[in-house]
Design a protein around this motif. Structure first.
Motif, PDB file in Angstrom:
ATOM      1  N   THR A  93       1.426  -9.797   3.000  1.00 14.28           N
ATOM      2  CA  THR A  93       1.294  -8.543   3.725  1.00 14.28           C
ATOM      3  C   THR A  93       0.410  -8.800   4.935  1.00 14.28           C
ATOM      4  N   ILE A  94       0.848  -8.340   6.104  1.00 14.49           N
ATOM      5  CA  ILE A  94       0.093  -8.556   7.339  1.00 14.49           C
ATOM      6  C   ILE A  94      -0.028  -7.259   8.120  1.00 14.49           C
ATOM      7  N   ARG A  95      -1.032  -7.217   9.004  1.00 13.12           N
ATOM      8  CA  ARG A  95      -1.289  -6.035   9.824  1.00 13.12           C
ATOM      9  C   ARG A  95      -0.884  -6.316  11.270  1.00 13.12           C
ATOM     10  N   ARG A  96      -0.133  -5.409  11.847  1.00 19.01           N
ATOM     11  CA  ARG A  96       0.221  -5.543  13.261  1.00 19.01           C
ATOM     12  C   ARG A  96      -1.015  -5.539  14.145  1.00 19.01           C
ATOM     13  N   ALA A  97      -2.039  -4.817  13.733  1.00 21.18           N
ATOM     14  CA  ALA A  97      -3.259  -4.689  14.533  1.00 21.18           C
ATOM     15  C   ALA A  97      -3.984  -6.020  14.709  1.00 21.18           C
ATOM     16  N   ASP A  98      -3.655  -7.003  13.875  1.00 20.49           N
ATOM     17  CA  ASP A  98      -4.303  -8.310  13.985  1.00 20.49           C
ATOM     18  C   ASP A  98      -3.672  -9.192  15.061  1.00 20.49           C
ATOM     19  N   PHE A  99      -2.660  -8.675  15.722  1.00 19.66           N
ATOM     20  CA  PHE A  99      -1.939  -9.437  16.737  1.00 19.66           C
ATOM     21  C   PHE A  99      -1.888  -8.645  18.042  1.00 19.66           C
ATOM     22  N   GLY A 100      -1.764  -9.386  19.158  1.00 19.25           N
ATOM     23  CA  GLY A 100      -1.532  -8.701  20.425  1.00 19.25           C
ATOM     24  C   GLY A 100      -0.208  -7.966  20.382  1.00 19.25           C
ATOM     25  N   PRO A 240       8.223  -5.952  15.008  1.00 20.70           N
ATOM     26  CA  PRO A 240       8.032  -4.747  14.197  1.00 20.70           C
ATOM     27  C   PRO A 240       7.217  -3.684  14.937  1.00 20.70           C
ATOM     28  N   GLU A 241       7.725  -2.482  14.967  1.00 20.62           N
ATOM     29  CA  GLU A 241       7.032  -1.378  15.620  1.00 20.62           C
ATOM     30  C   GLU A 241       6.539  -0.335  14.627  1.00 20.62           C
ATOM     31  N   SER A 242       6.873  -0.510  13.356  1.00 21.65           N
ATOM     32  CA  SER A 242       6.426   0.407  12.314  1.00 21.65           C
ATOM     33  C   SER A 242       6.336  -0.354  11.002  1.00 21.65           C
ATOM     34  N   ASP A 243       5.785   0.283   9.987  1.00 18.46           N
ATOM     35  CA  ASP A 243       5.646  -0.354   8.689  1.00 18.46           C
ATOM     36  C   ASP A 243       7.018  -0.693   8.121  1.00 18.46           C
ATOM     37  N   GLY A 244       7.076  -1.794   7.384  1.00 23.03           N
ATOM     38  CA  GLY A 244       8.343  -2.158   6.759  1.00 23.03           C
ATOM     39  C   GLY A 244       8.273  -3.505   6.077  1.00 23.03           C
ATOM     40  N   GLN A 259       5.608  -8.205   4.362  1.00 23.49           N
ATOM     41  CA  GLN A 259       5.392  -6.770   4.469  1.00 23.49           C
ATOM     42  C   GLN A 259       4.473  -6.501   5.648  1.00 23.49           C
ATOM     43  N   VAL A 260       4.912  -5.659   6.571  1.00 19.65           N
ATOM     44  CA  VAL A 260       4.161  -5.366   7.767  1.00 19.65           C
ATOM     45  C   VAL A 260       3.684  -3.918   7.744  1.00 19.65           C
ATOM     46  N   PHE A 261       2.378  -3.740   8.059  1.00 17.87           N
ATOM     47  CA  PHE A 261       1.882  -2.373   8.179  1.00 17.87           C
ATOM     48  C   PHE A 261       0.923  -2.318   9.373  1.00 17.87           C
ATOM     49  N   ALA A 262       0.504  -1.111   9.713  1.00 14.93           N
ATOM     50  CA  ALA A 262      -0.294  -0.911  10.916  1.00 14.93           C
ATOM     51  C   ALA A 262      -1.636  -1.614  10.838  1.00 14.93           C
TER      52      ALA A 262
END
Length: 262
Positions: A93-100, A240-244, A259-262
């Motif tokens: 599981t990873i967070r989009r916020a951790d990336f540019g 990814p632009e939203s959780d999924g 798994q990607v989340f905000a």
């Protein structure tokens, strides 16, 4: 490229990543005049990353399909270094916020079982095959930091470690079918989002490894036993632009999940 300029460019890249600034082309004396200059900067940038990201465990090869080369308006593969702390076993599981800006690339990864001797002559898939000990489904995590693809400079991309931000691996298999015929299917929350075949990676994934081995030889190094090579995406990068939940299935080989989340 002069050592001082290359080191300055590497330190500038590190600062931009830490501040999560948008990707921009290297400029002034830091701008690489050639692709070789770009790899000089990459070497120094990776050396800075090793301080807290661990040692190199392998490489990624990018832009190995006609689709990806057209997407980036580039006509040749590129390479980057994969560091130990950026290797993950599926599922994660990873967070989009951790990336540019997070991108996912759906790939076939290989594990090297014996050193591939450096040679001045380009290698072939047939020459590479005896050195491969395992194959698996994989997803590369890339961070393009919201780059403007209409004005993309390949040399700056290469200097930025070809945007590698991690890899996610399934279990390696020591037996595999014809990789050129292998179909990979990507999905989001079980809905199909794309697919491709092993042959979409320079005709065969081992051709990608051969290109990398030849490239490394030109820089006085070689692929070694135990290293992992991400051979390239079979389809266009997904951002990814939203959780999924994202899954990549390789027929007859395995699957990898992120798994990607905000």
């Amino acid at each position: 490229m002069e050592d001082r300029a290359a080191q300055g460019a590497a330190e500038w890249l590190l600062a931009k990543h830490r501040a999560k600034h948008r990707f921009t082309t290297l400029a002034g004396e830091a701008k690489p005049a050639t692709v070789a200059d770009a790899y000089d900067i990459q070497d120094r940038y990776v050396a800075l990353l090793r301080r807290d990201k661990g040692e190199s465990i392998g490489y990624k090869v990018g832009l190995t399909s006609a689709t990806m080369q057209a997407f980036c308006r580039i006509d040749h593969p590129i390479a980057g270094v994969v560091l130990a702390s950026r290797v993950h076993r599926s599922p994660i599981t990873i967070r989009r916020a951790d990336f540019g800006r997070l991108g996912l690339e759906f790939e076939i990864a290989v594990r090297i079982k014996s050193e591939i001797p450096a040679t001045e002559k380009p290698l072939t898939a047939e020459a590479i095959a005896p050195h491969i000990g395992g194959v698996c489904a994989a997803i590369e995590l890339v961070d393009d930091r919201a780059a403007d693809y209409a004005d993309l400079d390949v040399r700056s991309l290469v200097a930025d470690n070809s945007w590698n931000a991690g890899i996610v691996l399934s279990e390696f298999s020591s037996n595999w079918p014809d990789l050129s015929l292998m179909r990979g299917r990507a999905s989001r929350n079980n809905d199909p989002i794309g697919d491709g075949y092993g042959r979409d990676i320079l005709g065969h994934p081992f051709n990608s490894v051969a290109w990398l081995a030849t490239h490394l030889a030109s820089r006085d190094t070689a692929l070694k036993a135990g290293q992992i090579v991400m051979t390239g995406s079979v389809m266009k990068t997904v951002f990814p632009e939203s959780d999924g939940g994202y899954r990549f299935d390789l027929a007859g080989l395995g699957a990898v999940e992120v798994q990607v989340f905000a």
